[in-house]
Write an enzyme that holds these catalytic residues in place. Structure first.
Site, PDB file in Angstrom:
ATOM      1  N   GLU A 445      50.299  19.108 -11.841  1.00  0.00           N
ATOM      2  CA  GLU A 445      49.510  19.433 -13.042  1.00  0.00           C
ATOM      3  C   GLU A 445      50.420  19.651 -14.259  1.00  0.00           C
ATOM      4  OE1 GLU A 445      46.049  19.334 -12.249  1.00  0.00           O
ATOM      5  OE2 GLU A 445      46.062  19.063 -14.421  1.00  0.00           O
TER       6      GLU A 445
HETATM    7  C1  LIG Z   1      51.815  17.763  -3.079  1.00  0.00           C
HETATM    8  C2  LIG Z   1      51.573  17.010  -4.341  1.00  0.00           C
HETATM    9  C3  LIG Z   1      50.271  16.820  -4.788  1.00  0.00           C
HETATM   10  C4  LIG Z   1      50.030  16.085  -5.950  1.00  0.00           C
HETATM   11  N1  LIG Z   1      48.737  15.824  -6.327  1.00  0.00           N
HETATM   12  C5  LIG Z   1      48.518  14.941  -7.343  1.00  0.00           C
HETATM   13  C6  LIG Z   1      47.190  14.472  -7.626  1.00  0.00           C
HETATM   14  O1  LIG Z   1      46.202  14.894  -7.013  1.00  0.00           O
HETATM   15  N2  LIG Z   1      47.030  13.532  -8.593  1.00  0.00           N
HETATM   16  C7  LIG Z   1      48.090  13.031  -9.294  1.00  0.00           C
HETATM   17  O2  LIG Z   1      47.884  12.169 -10.141  1.00  0.00           O
HETATM   18  N3  LIG Z   1      49.363  13.468  -9.053  1.00  0.00           N
HETATM   19  C8  LIG Z   1      49.594  14.392  -8.100  1.00  0.00           C
HETATM   20  N4  LIG Z   1      50.866  14.817  -7.817  1.00  0.00           N
HETATM   21  C9  LIG Z   1      51.963  14.309  -8.628  1.00  0.00           C
HETATM   22  C10 LIG Z   1      52.560  15.366  -9.558  1.00  0.00           C
HETATM   23  O3  LIG Z   1      51.675  15.640 -10.597  1.00  0.00           O
HETATM   24  C11 LIG Z   1      53.924  14.827 -10.016  1.00  0.00           C
HETATM   25  O4  LIG Z   1      54.787  14.942  -8.911  1.00  0.00           O
HETATM   26  C12 LIG Z   1      54.460  15.566 -11.212  1.00  0.00           C
HETATM   27  O5  LIG Z   1      53.701  15.247 -12.335  1.00  0.00           O
HETATM   28  C13 LIG Z   1      55.921  15.230 -11.488  1.00  0.00           C
HETATM   29  O6  LIG Z   1      56.165  13.861 -11.459  1.00  0.00           O
HETATM   30  P1  LIG Z   1      57.371  13.306 -10.580  1.00  0.00           P
HETATM   31  O7  LIG Z   1      57.215  13.848  -9.215  1.00  0.00           O
HETATM   32  O8  LIG Z   1      57.422  11.849 -10.738  1.00  0.00           O
HETATM   33  O9  LIG Z   1      58.657  13.978 -11.205  1.00  0.00           O
HETATM   34  P2  LIG Z   1      59.463  13.432 -12.459  1.00  0.00           P
HETATM   35  O10 LIG Z   1      58.552  13.077 -13.557  1.00  0.00           O
HETATM   36  O11 LIG Z   1      60.427  12.409 -11.991  1.00  0.00           O
HETATM   37  O12 LIG Z   1      60.259  14.744 -12.877  1.00  0.00           O
HETATM   38  C14 LIG Z   1      61.442  15.185 -12.215  1.00  0.00           C
HETATM   39  C15 LIG Z   1      62.049  16.352 -13.029  1.00  0.00           C
HETATM   40  O13 LIG Z   1      62.372  15.890 -14.354  1.00  0.00           O
HETATM   41  C16 LIG Z   1      61.728  16.673 -15.332  1.00  0.00           C
HETATM   42  N5  LIG Z   1      61.316  15.812 -16.443  1.00  0.00           N
HETATM   43  C17 LIG Z   1      60.748  14.603 -16.382  1.00  0.00           C
HETATM   44  N6  LIG Z   1      60.509  14.131 -17.618  1.00  0.00           N
HETATM   45  C18 LIG Z   1      60.914  15.090 -18.478  1.00  0.00           C
HETATM   46  C19 LIG Z   1      60.930  15.210 -19.901  1.00  0.00           C
HETATM   47  N7  LIG Z   1      60.432  14.283 -20.682  1.00  0.00           N
HETATM   48  N8  LIG Z   1      61.451  16.337 -20.440  1.00  0.00           N
HETATM   49  C20 LIG Z   1      61.914  17.326 -19.653  1.00  0.00           C
HETATM   50  N9  LIG Z   1      61.930  17.276 -18.316  1.00  0.00           N
HETATM   51  C21 LIG Z   1      61.432  16.163 -17.736  1.00  0.00           C
HETATM   52  C22 LIG Z   1      60.526  17.299 -14.624  1.00  0.00           C
HETATM   53  O14 LIG Z   1      60.120  18.507 -15.240  1.00  0.00           O
HETATM   54  C23 LIG Z   1      61.068  17.507 -13.217  1.00  0.00           C
HETATM   55  O15 LIG Z   1      61.782  18.719 -13.149  1.00  0.00           O
HETATM   56  C24 LIG Z   1      51.125  15.578  -6.695  1.00  0.00           C
HETATM   57  C25 LIG Z   1      52.425  15.798  -6.248  1.00  0.00           C
HETATM   58  C26 LIG Z   1      52.659  16.488  -5.085  1.00  0.00           C
HETATM   59  C27 LIG Z   1      54.069  16.663  -4.614  1.00  0.00           C
END
Ligand SMILES: Cc1cc2nc3c(=O)[nH]c(=O)nc-3n(C[C@H](O)[C@H](O)[C@H](O)COP(=O)(O)OP(=O)(O)OC[C@H]3O[C@@H](n4cnc5c(N)ncnc54)[C@H](O)[C@@H]3O)c2cc1C
Length: 623
Positions: A445
């Site tokens: 979220e």
């Molecule tokens: C158990 C689980 C349930 C989930 N449920 C859903 C769901 O129902 N629907 C859905 O759509 N998604 C869902 N997600 C996805 C979740 O919302 C994403 O994992 C989350 O948004 C982060 O994306 P990412 O994992 O690709 O991390 P990344 O975007 O790769 O981020 C990795 C790190 O980099 C940081 N970062 C990235 N970009 C920036 C920036 N511009 N500035 C500063 N810091 C940055 C982040 O804060 C984080 O610390 C779920 C994930 C999990 C693990």
């Protein structure tokens, strides 16, 4: 054996003593509801959490969900499907949603109070409710009458469940990088094609129908988030009479193996492998992200609530363990090995951990319910001015509630494991599962880093800083009224210093922003959010302490006890649970002001330091 505990006394204190609930119940919207109704719901929710949801939580964690590759189905752990059916039949799904569409129409604040118990008892289970209502709420806010008639009642009553499909392998935080395609058809529908990952309850066996809210781009629409549209994509195409028709060419291709929330399937979904996946546009084309943003408050508060719920559950487990576990003589006899062993709750370091847990847990509960109250007041407001005031408060509190509550919730769970020692690390008690299950709240979220950027980049600057000033004004009012409080004077002084530290950082950011130095602001966004959370939590605890002090004085009068007579006071506290509760509130706030808030000055000093080494350092790979 392990148990879970819920502090209904504290929930009622926040609902009925701290929050001006009568203002809400006096609105036209809630004219038919009274305090007794709310109280009865809280007590009923506690029973559901304890009797229905907690008993399947530990085994559900061990068993986890199973993906069946032959038919792309997902089986949830034993007992979950039946528990969901019971839960929805008993009308717990749409507590605060529109009665016109099958919801119960109670205040959102009450839904949060009840959900705290559901989440505390079984965080994985509750996600299905949260995502279903979130998806339905989007359809209610932006969908046309046809979509509303088809989906809302079935979703708010849990006959059908829902999901939010945003994330893709290359599009996590960077939502605008989504590649899922939507192709317009002559009949007004769209063909959806693409892959979404990490979709919570994307496939399961609770219900046959699963309704997905999918972000996708129509070919030719702008790149980035501005070109994304939102679609309803059901697993089965609904017939006109509401029955389920043809399969809609979308399937689950696998589930994740995760650190926690094992009973919540996290699915990869493939849409339109055979070019036949139909979707219906929700609202306006290319406005998908904007629409989602408008509806994000509830989702983010819901995730913050996971932090508050985990914190309260973890505190309950640790407290009850510490009252039973015998280790070492009390510190009064620490040099005498033959002295009787004392309960670990007698040891100063354990008491420190427990009171820190209590302060955070109860403060987070107050924070979440207060935000829920503002949300309700904004909805029920009579005048535009009132609506704007409450909306402003909600806006600024949302990123703090989401990020601070989830980070602090994790910290409180960690303290819980520590209080239990080796047993905390083992699966016999719920402490370790609470810790694992809670971690995800700081990630989904919108990660907590993104929440902090939202706070400094949008929320504190919105309306020329008016929302920020409203929050600060509330703190100032409390301070001005009680600065010379007979019992809390010293604590208020420390609170004032922390409030000033926060003010200075906000001013510092304003100056940096005006000079175009956004890097410094972004770099310090997370520590600022943490500082803001500490001060806000301190404010809420002090507000509680003032109320508790007055109530305790009334009780003392009633019982004829003079508070200056130490022995009589001790006896009252020994015999009277309510007196202990109120006295505990006062001591909790004092502890927080004396032992946690002084750190605010150090945190503020670090925020104001102009050091950007982290931006300059070269991170060589470690070989
Ligand atoms: C158990 C689980 C349930 C989930 N449920 C859903 C769901 O129902 N629907 C859905 O759509 N998604 C869902 N997600 C996805 C979740 O919302 C994403 O994992 C989350 O948004 C982060 O994306 P990412 O994992 O690709 O991390 P990344 O975007 O790769 O981020 C990795 C790190 O980099 C940081 N970062 C990235 N970009 C920036 C920036 N511009 N500035 C500063 N810091 C940055 C982040 O804060 C984080 O610390 C779920 C994930 C999990 C693990």
């Amino acid at each position: 054996m392990s148990e879970i505990y819920f502090d209904t006394r504290d929930t009622k204190f926040v609902l009925f003593d701290q929050i001006p609930i009568d203002d809400l119940l006096a609105t036209e919207k809630y004219a038919d509801i009274d305090r007794e109704d709310l109280e009865a719901m809280v007590e009923e929710a506690e029973k559901v959490a304890k009797d229905l949801l907690f008993p399947i939580c530990t085994e559900g964690d061990r068993e986890g969900c199973t993906f069946n590759a032959e038919d792309n189905s997902v089986t949830t752990p034993k007992g979950y499907k039946e528990a969901f059916e019971r839960f929805r039949q008993d009308d717990w799904m749409g507590i605060s949603y529109n009665p016109e569409y099958g919801g119960t129409g109670l205040p959102y604040l009450l839904a949060l109070a009840c959900s705290e118990y559901f989440v505390g008892a079984n965080p994985a289970f509750d996600l299905c409710t949260m995502l279903t209502t979130e998806c339905a709420h989007l359809i209610e806010a932006f969908g046309d009458e046809n979509l509303k008639d088809t989906y809302l009642e079935k979703m708010y009553t849990g006959e059908w469940t829902g999901t939010m499909c945003i994330t893709e392998p290359q599009a996590g935080t960077d939502v605008g990088a989504a590649k899922t395609k939507a192709t317009p058809q002559e009949d007004g529908t769209y063909l959806i094609e693409g892959t979404k990952i990490f979709i919570t309850f994307g496939e399961h066996d609770f219900t046959k129908q699963i309704v997905h809210a999918v972000l996708a781009r129509v070919e030719g629409d702008p790149e980035g988030t501005k070109g994304l549209s939102l679609f309803v994509v059901p697993k089965y195409l609904p017939n006109e009479d509401g029955s389920l028709g043809e399969f809609n060419d979308l399937k689950c291709t696998g589930i994740e193996h995760k650190m926690g929330i094992h009973a919540s399937p996290t699915c990869t979904l493939s849409f339109g492998d055979n070019g036949k996946c139909k979707g219906w546009l929700i609202g306006d084309r290319s406005k998908g992200m904007r629409q989602m943003f408008q509806m994000m408050n509830a989702a983010r508060l819901g995730v913050g609530l996971q932090g508050a719920a985990a914190a309260n559950a973890a505190y309950g487990v640790a407290l009850n363990y510490a009252k039973e576990r015998l280790q070492s003589p009390s510190f009064k006899n620490m040099k005498d090995p033959s002295a009787p062993k004392s309960e670990i709750i007698e040891h100063p370091d354990v008491r420190r951990m427990l009171l820190l847990q209590k302060a955070y847990a109860e403060g987070l509960r107050a924070m979440m319910l207060t935000a829920g109250y503002y949300e309700d007041m904004a909805e029920a407001a009579k005048t535009e001015e009132e609506r704007e005031k409450y909306k402003g408060l909600v806006e600024i509190m949302i990123p703090i509630c989401k990020a601070y509550a989830s980070d602090i919730g994790f910290k409180v769970c960690e303290l819980g494991v520590q209080v239990l020692g080796g047993y905390g690390y083992c699966a016999e008690y719920p402490a370790e599962q609470l810790l694992r299950d809670e971690k995800i709240a700081s990630i989904y979220e919108g990660t907590n880093g993104i929440q902090a950027m939202d706070l400094v980049g949008r929320k504190i600057t919105a309306k020329m800083g008016a929302n920020l000033m409203s929050v600060m004004a509330m703190m100032n009012d409390l301070l001005n009224e009680h600065r010379e409080h007979e019992e809390l004077k010293d604590a208020f002084q420390l609170f004032a210093v922390a409030r000033d530290a926060l003010n200075e950082c906000s001013m510092h950011f304003a100056t940096k922003g005006q000079s175009g130095d956004f890097l410094t602001v972004l770099f310090n966004a997370t520590p600022y959010l943490e500082l803001f959370g500490d001060v806000l939590l301190g404010y809420l605890l002090m507000q509680q302490a003032v109320i508790a002090h007055d109530k305790l004085n009334e009780l003392l009068k009633e019982k004829g006890v003079d508070p200056s007579k130490k022995r009589k006071m001790r006896k009252l506290l020994k015999d009277d649970r309510e007196a202990r509760y109120l006295d505990g509130k006062i001591k909790t706030a004092k502890f927080f002001c004396h032992k946690v808030l002084p750190l605010a000055q150090g945190k503020a000093a670090a925020i104001k330091e102009d050091d950007l080494s982290a931006m300059e350092v070269v991170f060589d790979p470690i070989e």
